[in-house]
Design a protein around this motif. Structure first.
Motif, short mmCIF file in Angstrom:
data_model
loop_
_atom_site.label_atom_id
_atom_site.label_comp_id
_atom_site.label_asym_id
_atom_site.label_seq_id
_atom_site.Cartn_x
_atom_site.Cartn_y
_atom_site.Cartn_z
N PHE A 131 38.95 -44.14 8.68
CA PHE A 131 38.65 -42.97 9.55
C PHE A 131 39.35 -43.18 10.89
CE2 PHE A 131 35.01 -39.84 10.51
CZ PHE A 131 35.66 -39.16 9.35
N THR A 132 40.24 -42.26 11.14
CA THR A 132 40.87 -42.45 12.36
C THR A 132 39.69 -42.00 13.57
OG1 THR A 132 41.18 -39.74 12.66
CG2 THR A 132 42.70 -41.09 11.28
N LEU A 133 40.22 -42.81 14.83
CA LEU A 133 39.32 -42.39 16.16
C LEU A 133 39.23 -40.81 16.51
CD1 LEU A 133 40.55 -45.42 18.29
CD2 LEU A 133 38.64 -45.31 16.73
N THR A 134 40.27 -40.21 16.25
CA THR A 134 40.14 -38.62 16.35
C THR A 134 38.92 -38.22 15.56
OG1 THR A 134 42.47 -38.58 16.90
CG2 THR A 134 41.36 -36.44 16.54
N ALA A 135 38.96 -38.53 14.53
CA ALA A 135 38.11 -37.89 13.36
C ALA A 135 36.66 -38.54 13.78
CB ALA A 135 38.12 -38.33 11.96
N CYS A 136 36.47 -39.66 14.54
CA CYS A 136 35.16 -40.07 14.81
C CYS A 136 34.86 -39.63 16.20
CB CYS A 136 35.34 -41.56 14.73
SG CYS A 136 35.42 -42.11 13.14
N GLY A 137 35.47 -38.73 16.89
CA GLY A 137 35.40 -38.35 18.07
C GLY A 137 36.12 -39.03 19.37
N GLY A 138 36.83 -40.10 18.99
CA GLY A 138 37.34 -41.21 19.90
C GLY A 138 38.69 -40.83 20.38
N GLY A 139 39.54 -39.66 19.86
CA GLY A 139 40.60 -39.28 20.12
C GLY A 139 40.93 -37.93 20.93
N ILE B 120 24.95 -55.33 14.25
CA ILE B 120 25.65 -56.36 13.25
C ILE B 120 27.21 -55.76 13.37
CG2 ILE B 120 23.87 -56.21 11.36
CD1 ILE B 120 25.20 -54.09 10.01
N SER B 121 27.95 -56.43 12.75
CA SER B 121 29.57 -56.50 12.88
C SER B 121 30.07 -55.87 11.45
CB SER B 121 30.30 -57.83 13.25
OG SER B 121 29.82 -58.23 14.29
N LEU B 122 31.32 -54.93 11.74
CA LEU B 122 31.80 -54.44 10.60
C LEU B 122 33.19 -54.65 10.82
CD1 LEU B 122 32.21 -52.20 7.94
CD2 LEU B 122 32.38 -50.67 9.88
N ARG B 123 33.86 -55.12 9.66
CA ARG B 123 35.31 -55.60 10.00
C ARG B 123 36.32 -54.83 8.97
NH1 ARG B 123 38.66 -59.21 12.00
NH2 ARG B 123 36.93 -60.58 12.86
N SER C 250 36.67 -56.53 14.57
CA SER C 250 35.31 -56.04 14.23
C SER C 250 34.65 -55.29 15.09
CB SER C 250 34.50 -57.21 14.20
OG SER C 250 34.84 -58.56 13.31
N THR C 251 33.87 -54.15 14.61
CA THR C 251 33.34 -53.28 15.40
C THR C 251 31.93 -53.56 15.60
OG1 THR C 251 34.79 -51.43 14.77
CG2 THR C 251 32.54 -50.84 15.22
N THR C 252 31.30 -53.76 16.69
CA THR C 252 29.89 -53.86 16.88
C THR C 252 28.92 -52.49 16.48
OG1 THR C 252 30.13 -55.46 18.67
CG2 THR C 252 28.09 -54.47 18.33
N MET C 253 27.99 -52.59 15.61
CA MET C 253 27.40 -51.41 15.11
C MET C 253 25.93 -51.71 15.49
SD MET C 253 29.72 -49.85 13.31
CE MET C 253 28.82 -48.60 12.06
N MET D 133 25.61 -47.16 14.38
CA MET D 133 26.48 -46.61 15.24
C MET D 133 27.42 -47.42 16.06
SD MET D 133 27.42 -43.87 16.97
CE MET D 133 26.10 -42.54 16.99
N GLY D 134 28.82 -47.39 15.75
CA GLY D 134 29.79 -48.18 16.44
C GLY D 134 29.70 -48.01 17.79
N VAL D 135 29.42 -49.10 18.72
CA VAL D 135 29.35 -49.26 20.05
C VAL D 135 30.33 -49.76 20.74
CG1 VAL D 135 26.68 -48.68 20.12
CG2 VAL D 135 27.68 -51.11 20.00
N SER D 136 31.36 -50.62 20.05
CA SER D 136 32.26 -51.16 20.51
C SER D 136 33.46 -51.51 19.45
CB SER D 136 31.94 -52.31 21.41
OG SER D 136 31.54 -53.30 20.70
N GLY D 137 34.50 -51.59 19.92
CA GLY D 137 35.83 -52.10 18.79
C GLY D 137 36.41 -50.99 18.23
#
Length: 252
Positions: free
Chosen positions: A17-25, A166-169, A175-178, A198-202
């Motif tokens: 998933f791109t950051l844009t699709a996730c609302g990060g772009g 938890i972490s998602l890699r 890694s993304t902190t969820m 919910m991804g909060v960092s990474g």
């Protein structure tokens, strides 16, 4: 094989998933995304045929086959226009979730599993509503008794309550902190339980994944949604549970 609650479809989508699709772009030059299709609250296809399970006299456990469970899965015809069925991807043995905390080891174990603990038969089916979602996965695990379903539900709830993050890699990324939060569960099936990651960092900050597990007699129904809100989870859970309860009748 689709993962128990945390589906391989949802994970594959999460990792690409791109950051844009996730609302990060912030690509102001892009065309606005096509609205994602909704999920009907009840199936619209021909009423399904009920399947009555049997009981193993030696163990006292209910016996269900993968074929029986498959009859209870939602079909593409049960969903509105705009959805497509995703091909099942083989399990590659990856374990994308991890944790350094002993409090989170049970939840990580469940999220990385390919089937529910103690499952006698497992089936799943995945759908997507477009490149930007929602991505929805439905699964059944036959545990053999109502008591075993209730026990697993309690263990899962305890695992979520004990674990804040938890972490998602993703392959090729860090890694993304969820963050882990319990949700008010849609009231379908027996003792439903829902939670959100919910991804909060990474690199996948902002990525949202919601999931529900609930009982249908001796079977665990799992529904997971990526790139869709709690309204989508509610509608998907109602459609899945309605059909499951019509098909998966108690053992005779």
């Amino acid at each position: 094989m689709t993962r128990f609650v945390s589906s391989s479809l949802a994970l594959a989508a999460a990792l690409t998933f791109t950051l844009t699709a996730c609302g990060g772009g912030d690509d102001k030059g892009s065309a606005p995304p096509t609205p994602a299709p909704s999920v009907p609250s009840t199936p619209t296809s021909t009423p399904p045929e009920a399947v009555h399970a049997t009981t193993d006299p030696a163990t006292g456990l209910v016996v269900r086959t993968e074929a029986d469970l498959t009859k209870a899965l939602l079909e593409l015809s049960d969903l509105p226009a705009g959805f497509s069925r995703e091909d099942e991807e083989p399990d590659d043995g990856s374990k994308p979730f991890s944790t350094p905390s002993s409090r989170c080891k049970t939840l990580v174990k469940y999220l990385n599993a390919t089937e529910a603990p103690g499952s006698k038969a497992t089936v799943s089916r995945s759908f997507s509503g477009g490149q930007e979602g929602p991505y929805i996965d439905f699964g059944f695990d036959a545990l053999g008794s109502v008591e075993k379903v209730a026990s697993l539900r309690e263990k899962y709830a305890d695992a979520v309550a004990s674990c804040p993050k938890i972490s998602l890699r993703a392959e090729g990324e860090g890694s993304t902190t969820m963050q882990v939060d319990e949700l008010t569960a849609p009231k379908y099936g027996t003792e439903p339980f829902a939670f959100r990651l919910m991804g909060v960092s990474g690199p996948k900050r902002g990525l949202e994944f919601t999931a529900l597990i609930t009982g249908v007699n001796d079977v665990v129904l799992s529904v997971s949604v990526l790139a869709g809100d709690e309204t989508v989870l509610e509608a998907a859970a109602e459609a899945a549970a309605t059909k499951a309860q019509a098909v998966l009748k108690p053992a005779t």
